[in-house]
Each structure stands twice: as structure tokens, then as C-alpha cells.
Write a protein that holds these residues in place. Structure first.
Motif, PDB file in Angstrom:
ATOM      1  N   ASP A 106       0.939  -1.276   0.019  1.00 25.06           N
ATOM      2  CA  ASP A 106      -0.039   0.153   0.222  1.00 25.06           C
ATOM      3  C   ASP A 106       1.003   1.104   0.111  1.00 25.06           C
ATOM      4  O   ASP A 106       1.100   1.957   1.095  1.00 25.06           O
ATOM      5  CB  ASP A 106      -0.921   0.084   1.332  1.00 25.06           C
ATOM      6  CG  ASP A 106      -1.759   1.165   1.237  1.00 25.06           C
ATOM      7  OD1 ASP A 106      -2.012   1.980   0.135  1.00 25.06           O
ATOM      8  OD2 ASP A 106      -2.069   1.341   2.471  1.00 25.06           O
ATOM      9  N   ASP A 108       0.412   4.183  -1.366  1.00 27.83           N
ATOM     10  CA  ASP A 108      -0.075   5.445  -1.020  1.00 27.83           C
ATOM     11  C   ASP A 108      -0.571   5.636   0.187  1.00 27.83           C
ATOM     12  O   ASP A 108      -1.082   6.882   0.564  1.00 27.83           O
ATOM     13  CB  ASP A 108      -1.172   5.936  -2.183  1.00 27.83           C
ATOM     14  CG  ASP A 108      -2.310   5.123  -2.206  1.00 27.83           C
ATOM     15  OD1 ASP A 108      -2.475   4.113  -1.229  1.00 27.83           O
ATOM     16  OD2 ASP A 108      -3.146   5.172  -3.112  1.00 27.83           O
ATOM     17  N   ASP A 110      -3.152   4.646   1.659  1.00 30.82           N
ATOM     18  CA  ASP A 110      -4.793   4.609   1.879  1.00 30.82           C
ATOM     19  C   ASP A 110      -5.543   3.724   2.671  1.00 30.82           C
ATOM     20  O   ASP A 110      -6.578   3.622   2.826  1.00 30.82           O
ATOM     21  CB  ASP A 110      -5.677   4.970   0.347  1.00 30.82           C
ATOM     22  CG  ASP A 110      -5.333   3.988  -0.225  1.00 30.82           C
ATOM     23  OD1 ASP A 110      -4.855   2.877  -0.045  1.00 30.82           O
ATOM     24  OD2 ASP A 110      -5.928   4.069  -1.667  1.00 30.82           O
TER      25      ASP A 110
END
Length: 219
Positions: A106, A108, A110
Motif C-alpha cells: 500500500d 499511497d 490509503d
């Protein structure tokens, strides 16, 4: 519900494959000199904190002497009553073992591993595991032609088909299952996790594209 997103295959295929090194494949004993069979477990991709992400399963990929490939998938803990896009991922060409992403993919931050974040690990789409019709990457999210989990979240799939990329790379592919009903609404909707971060403005729910299970030669 039918979402057909031709851009999905293009984005995944164009991704830079970041996985390094080749895994040593521990394949089954093949039943004959003309039949090659590979069996793998499927494990969860998303963090345990993602609602509806706790699933498991298994897959078998068999290369047949008539030039066809048989792919079998069985999974439990999937979003019940919903279709689940499934693909063979890898690198079409010289043999290269890829891998499966985990929550750390993951990039980014988010809270979800997206298709584009998973692609550097498991490669581009070599075949869409549809129940009928074409198996090319252009049908990567044609949900009307993917297997649907039953009321208990159990899915069982088996199809024998002709696909040159799948046949040529059967011993190095990863099987990826998509689709998580994050908000438990009983459908893939924008309220669950927003729009899929593939093509802005596509209107495709992120829930429909989210990888839930992965498994293959490098795992």
C-alpha cells in the motif's frame, strides 16, 4: 452488474515490474510427460483491518497436451453473492517467477492495496478467468462473465480454455482474485472505498477491483 474496464489491462501491463529474483518452484509431480500440473494456496492480500478481506483458497493450473489450459480455483471468505474478477498474472516472455503483494504494498497509504500497487509484484494480466467468452486481458473486469460467490462466500471455478500466454507461462503465473465488499452493502459501490484508482472518472467502484487473494509459483 457488469463493469467492463479496458483500461485496467493496459495500466497493469504497463506497470514497471519491481519484483526481483526468481523463486524456486516446488511443483506437483506431473501426471505424465505431456501434462504439467501446478497447485498453489491462495492467501489474503489486504491488511486484516480491511473489512471483508479475510479469505483463503487454493488453485490448480494444468497445461494439457491439446494446447489448452485448465484453471481451477476454490476460495472461502469472499464477498457473498457477488462476482469476483480473477486473472492469471505474470510476465509474458522469458520465464520469470513473480510474487504476491501484502499489506506493505500500500504505497499511497490509503489503507488498501490497489491493482496498480499489486502489479509490480504479480505482473500484468495474461488471462482473464471468465466462466464463458473471451479470456483475454481486455475482459479483465467484465463481471458478468466471472464466477459468483455463494451466500456463504464460497466460490468454485473450473474452466479449460485456449490462451497462448496462459499456456506459455503456466508454471510462473500468479492467480489473483478481486472484489471486497468493504462496507457490507451487498454490492460493489462507491460508498465503500470510492472510485477505483485506475482511470479517473471511470465510475468503477474500488471494491470491485481490489485484490483479495493471490497465490502462485513464488509463494
Amino acid at each position: 452488474m457488469k463493469f467492463r474496464l479496458l483500461g485496467l489491462a493496459a495500466i497493469v501491463t504497463a506497470s514497471t515490474f519491481a519484483a526481483s529474483g526468481a523463486a524456486v518452484a516446488a511443483h506437483d509431480t506431473n501426471p505424465s510427460a505431456k501434462v504439467a500440473s501446478y497447485s498453489y494456496g491462495l492467501t489474503a492480500v489486504q491488511a486484516a483491518s480491511v473489512p471483508g478481506s479475510a479469505a483463503e483458497g487454493s488453485t490448480r493450473i494444468t497445461s494439457l497436451p491439446n494446447g489448452k489450459v485448465r484453471v481451477q480455483v476454490e476460495a472461502w471468505g469472499l464477498a457473498p453473492g457477488l462476482p469476483h474478477a480473477m486473472h492469471l498474472h505474470g510476465v509474458d516472455g522469458p520465464a520469470k517467477d513473480m510474487a504476491c503483494p501484502g499489506p506493505a504494498a500500500d504505497a499511497d497509504g490509503d489503507g488498501y492495496v490497489s491493482v496498480s500497487e499489486g502489479a509490480p509484484f504479480y505482473g500484468g494480466i495474461l488471462a482473464s478467468l471468465t466462466t464463458s467468452g473471451p479470456t483475454d486481458a481486455g475482459h479483465a473486469l467484465d463481471l458478468a462473465h466471472f464466477a459468483t460467490a455463494d451466500a456463504d462466500g464460497h466460490l468454485k471455478y473450473s474452466r479449460t480454455f485456449t490462451n497462448e500466454s496462459a499456456l506459455a507461462n503456466a508454471d510462473t503465473v500468479q492467480v489473483v482474485v478481486h472484489g471486497i465488499d468493504v462496507n457490507g452493502s451487498g454490492t460493489y459501490d462507491l460508498a465503500g472505498a470510492g472510485e477505483a484508482p485506475l482511470v479517473p472518472g471511470s465510475g468503477v467502484p474500488f471494491e470491485a477491483t481490489m485484490p483479495v487473494l493471490c497465490g502462485g509459483v513464488a509463494n
